[in-house]
Design a protein around this motif. Structure first.
Motif, PDB file in Angstrom:
ATOM      1  N   MET A 164       0.835  -1.190   0.000  1.00  0.00           N
ATOM      2  CA  MET A 164       0.000   0.000   0.000  1.00  0.00           C
ATOM      3  C   MET A 164       0.874   1.246   0.000  1.00  0.00           C
ATOM      4  O   MET A 164       1.903   1.277   0.637  1.00  0.00           O
ATOM      5  CB  MET A 164      -0.844   0.027   1.271  1.00  0.00           C
ATOM      6  N   ASN A 165       0.402   2.248  -0.670  1.00  0.00           N
ATOM      7  CA  ASN A 165       1.125   3.509  -0.617  1.00  0.00           C
ATOM      8  C   ASN A 165       0.535   4.393   0.482  1.00  0.00           C
ATOM      9  O   ASN A 165      -0.444   4.067   1.126  1.00  0.00           O
ATOM     10  CB  ASN A 165       1.115   4.210  -1.985  1.00  0.00           C
ATOM     11  N   ASP A 166       1.163   5.533   0.704  1.00  0.00           N
ATOM     12  CA  ASP A 166       0.754   6.408   1.802  1.00  0.00           C
ATOM     13  C   ASP A 166      -0.646   6.978   1.621  1.00  0.00           C
ATOM     14  O   ASP A 166      -1.345   7.221   2.591  1.00  0.00           O
ATOM     15  CB  ASP A 166       1.756   7.549   1.964  1.00  0.00           C
ATOM     16  N   ASP A 167      -1.082   7.201   0.381  1.00  0.00           N
ATOM     17  CA  ASP A 167      -2.410   7.754   0.134  1.00  0.00           C
ATOM     18  C   ASP A 167      -3.503   6.797   0.607  1.00  0.00           C
ATOM     19  O   ASP A 167      -4.483   7.220   1.209  1.00  0.00           O
ATOM     20  CB  ASP A 167      -2.607   8.070  -1.341  1.00  0.00           C
ATOM     21  N   GLN A 168      -3.354   5.528   0.352  1.00  0.00           N
ATOM     22  CA  GLN A 168      -4.359   4.551   0.762  1.00  0.00           C
ATOM     23  C   GLN A 168      -4.428   4.448   2.283  1.00  0.00           C
ATOM     24  O   GLN A 168      -5.494   4.335   2.851  1.00  0.00           O
ATOM     25  CB  GLN A 168      -4.062   3.187   0.158  1.00  0.00           C
ATOM     26  N   ILE A 169      -3.298   4.510   2.945  1.00  0.00           N
ATOM     27  CA  ILE A 169      -3.290   4.449   4.398  1.00  0.00           C
ATOM     28  C   ILE A 169      -3.978   5.687   4.966  1.00  0.00           C
ATOM     29  O   ILE A 169      -4.760   5.600   5.907  1.00  0.00           O
ATOM     30  CB  ILE A 169      -1.851   4.312   4.924  1.00  0.00           C
ATOM     31  N   SER A 170      -3.740   6.844   4.395  1.00  0.00           N
ATOM     32  CA  SER A 170      -4.340   8.081   4.876  1.00  0.00           C
ATOM     33  C   SER A 170      -5.861   8.051   4.720  1.00  0.00           C
ATOM     34  O   SER A 170      -6.577   8.441   5.637  1.00  0.00           O
ATOM     35  CB  SER A 170      -3.775   9.279   4.122  1.00  0.00           C
ATOM     36  N   VAL A 171      -6.344   7.604   3.582  1.00  0.00           N
ATOM     37  CA  VAL A 171      -7.782   7.539   3.354  1.00  0.00           C
ATOM     38  C   VAL A 171      -8.417   6.536   4.325  1.00  0.00           C
ATOM     39  O   VAL A 171      -9.470   6.801   4.905  1.00  0.00           O
ATOM     40  CB  VAL A 171      -8.085   7.156   1.885  1.00  0.00           C
ATOM     41  N   ARG A 172      -7.775   5.409   4.530  1.00  0.00           N
ATOM     42  CA  ARG A 172      -8.291   4.403   5.464  1.00  0.00           C
ATOM     43  C   ARG A 172      -8.375   4.977   6.878  1.00  0.00           C
ATOM     44  O   ARG A 172      -9.369   4.785   7.567  1.00  0.00           O
ATOM     45  CB  ARG A 172      -7.378   3.188   5.432  1.00  0.00           C
ATOM     46  N   THR A 173      -7.356   5.697   7.283  1.00  0.00           N
ATOM     47  CA  THR A 173      -7.340   6.298   8.616  1.00  0.00           C
ATOM     48  C   THR A 173      -8.456   7.314   8.766  1.00  0.00           C
ATOM     49  O   THR A 173      -9.148   7.338   9.786  1.00  0.00           O
ATOM     50  CB  THR A 173      -5.976   6.961   8.877  1.00  0.00           C
ATOM     51  N   VAL A 174      -8.650   8.153   7.754  1.00  0.00           N
ATOM     52  CA  VAL A 174      -9.707   9.160   7.805  1.00  0.00           C
ATOM     53  C   VAL A 174     -11.081   8.492   7.902  1.00  0.00           C
ATOM     54  O   VAL A 174     -11.926   8.905   8.691  1.00  0.00           O
ATOM     55  CB  VAL A 174      -9.621  10.105   6.586  1.00  0.00           C
ATOM     56  N   VAL A 175     -11.298   7.452   7.104  1.00  0.00           N
ATOM     57  CA  VAL A 175     -12.586   6.757   7.136  1.00  0.00           C
ATOM     58  C   VAL A 175     -12.820   6.135   8.508  1.00  0.00           C
ATOM     59  O   VAL A 175     -13.915   6.249   9.076  1.00  0.00           O
ATOM     60  CB  VAL A 175     -12.650   5.682   6.021  1.00  0.00           C
ATOM     61  N   LEU A 176     -11.803   5.493   9.071  1.00  0.00           N
ATOM     62  CA  LEU A 176     -11.955   4.886  10.396  1.00  0.00           C
ATOM     63  C   LEU A 176     -12.251   5.937  11.468  1.00  0.00           C
ATOM     64  O   LEU A 176     -13.087   5.718  12.352  1.00  0.00           O
ATOM     65  CB  LEU A 176     -10.704   4.085  10.757  1.00  0.00           C
ATOM     66  N   LEU A 177     -11.581   7.074  11.388  1.00  0.00           N
ATOM     67  CA  LEU A 177     -11.846   8.141  12.353  1.00  0.00           C
ATOM     68  C   LEU A 177     -13.261   8.697  12.212  1.00  0.00           C
ATOM     69  O   LEU A 177     -13.934   8.976  13.218  1.00  0.00           O
ATOM     70  CB  LEU A 177     -10.823   9.257  12.197  1.00  0.00           C
ATOM     71  N   LEU A 178     -13.731   8.860  10.982  1.00  0.00           N
ATOM     72  CA  LEU A 178     -15.091   9.356  10.768  1.00  0.00           C
ATOM     73  C   LEU A 178     -16.137   8.372  11.285  1.00  0.00           C
ATOM     74  O   LEU A 178     -17.118   8.770  11.927  1.00  0.00           O
ATOM     75  CB  LEU A 178     -15.328   9.648   9.285  1.00  0.00           C
ATOM     76  N   VAL A 179     -15.924   7.096  11.024  1.00  0.00           N
ATOM     77  CA  VAL A 179     -16.865   6.081  11.525  1.00  0.00           C
ATOM     78  C   VAL A 179     -16.847   6.059  13.047  1.00  0.00           C
ATOM     79  O   VAL A 179     -17.893   5.952  13.691  1.00  0.00           O
ATOM     80  CB  VAL A 179     -16.533   4.694  10.938  1.00  0.00           C
ATOM     81  N   GLY A 180     -15.671   6.175  13.638  1.00  0.00           N
ATOM     82  CA  GLY A 180     -15.574   6.225  15.104  1.00  0.00           C
ATOM     83  C   GLY A 180     -16.295   7.434  15.673  1.00  0.00           C
ATOM     84  O   GLY A 180     -17.014   7.329  16.677  1.00  0.00           O
ATOM     85  N   ALA A 181     -16.129   8.586  15.052  1.00  0.00           N
ATOM     86  CA  ALA A 181     -16.806   9.798  15.525  1.00  0.00           C
ATOM     87  C   ALA A 181     -18.318   9.670  15.383  1.00  0.00           C
ATOM     88  O   ALA A 181     -19.067  10.070  16.279  1.00  0.00           O
ATOM     89  CB  ALA A 181     -16.304  11.004  14.735  1.00  0.00           C
TER      90      ALA A 181
END
Length: 50
Positions: A1-18
């Motif tokens: 995985m490149n850094d862009d995919q990790i960043s998008v995954r992190t953002v999605v997980l944070l949004l779902v958590g919120a």
């Protein structure tokens, strides 16, 4: 995985958590149900990944 995919995954997980936290505050019963679902999916993901 490149850094862009990790960043998008992190953002999605944070949004779902919120979103889960907001639902839990407004409707505790639904929040508990969502929380349990998240825990079960996380455990299954961990078990199947190994």
């Amino acid at each position: 995985m490149n850094d862009d995919q990790i960043s998008v995954r992190t953002v999605v997980l944070l949004l779902v958590g919120a979103l889960t936290v907001v639902v839990a505050v407004r409707d505790p019963e639904l929040g508990v149900a969502i929380g349990i679902g998240v825990v079960v999916v996380t455990l299954l993901h961990q078990l199947m990944g190994k």
